[in-house]
Write a protein that holds these residues in place. Structure first.
Motif, PDB file in Angstrom:
ATOM      1  N   ALA A 170      48.004  32.440 -29.282  1.00  0.00           N
ATOM      2  CA  ALA A 170      47.045  33.908 -29.235  1.00  0.00           C
ATOM      3  C   ALA A 170      48.063  35.217 -28.609  1.00  0.00           C
ATOM      4  N   ILE A 225      42.177  45.035 -29.103  1.00  0.00           N
ATOM      5  CA  ILE A 225      42.421  43.622 -29.533  1.00  0.00           C
ATOM      6  C   ILE A 225      41.338  42.991 -28.006  1.00  0.00           C
ATOM      7  N   ILE A 256      41.325  38.218 -35.623  1.00  0.00           N
ATOM      8  CA  ILE A 256      41.545  39.383 -34.200  1.00  0.00           C
ATOM      9  C   ILE A 256      40.098  40.234 -34.879  1.00  0.00           C
ATOM     10  N   ILE A 313      40.334  37.109 -29.433  1.00  0.00           N
ATOM     11  CA  ILE A 313      41.467  36.522 -30.949  1.00  0.00           C
ATOM     12  C   ILE A 313      41.085  34.801 -30.993  1.00  0.00           C
ATOM     13  N   VAL A 324      44.826  33.287 -37.236  1.00  0.00           N
ATOM     14  CA  VAL A 324      43.859  33.849 -36.290  1.00  0.00           C
ATOM     15  C   VAL A 324      43.383  35.084 -37.588  1.00  0.00           C
TER      16      VAL A 324
END
Length: 114
Positions: free
Chosen positions: A29, A42, A67, A45, A65
């Motif tokens: 992350a 952001i 977001i 995550i 991942v």
């Protein structure tokens, strides 16, 4: 007393060689935050399970991942080492911008399993 000190030192060494799942997720992350940007701040995550390819991982390892739980902000195929350290190779869409800012941190960002 010497045995207790030695046991503590061995545990510390093993923790460095074999980081926990959460440590690996936080490393990934942090790398994402420092190397990618999206059009909104952001806040979260989600990190997938590290997948090994080939026999005993000889084909490499990769992770994906998401977001902010947004399907447009997926970074896929992040190449990682056995300790969870990203190696800098990833696949991402047009809604994700590649930038580098080593001063960014995970402060205020939730890191979850996917």
């Amino acid at each position: 007393m010497a045995i207790i000190k030695e046991t503590g030192r061995v545990r510390e060494t093993l923790a460095q060689k074999f980081p926990s799942k959460e440590d690996k997720q936080r490393r990934i992350a942090l790398w994402v935050v420092q190397n990618f940007d999206v059009s909104e701040p952001i806040k979260e995550i989600k990190v997938s399970k590290i997948k090994s390819y080939g026999l005993f991982g000889t084909g490499g390892r990769a992770v994906s991942v998401i977001i902010n739980n947004n399907e447009n902000y997926i970074i896929d195929g992040i190449s990682v080492g056995s300790d969870g350290t990203p190696r800098g190779i990833a696949i991402y869409g047009d809604d994700v911008t590649s930038v580098y800012n080593s001063k960014r941190t995970l402060e205020g960002i939730k890191v979850k399993s996917w």
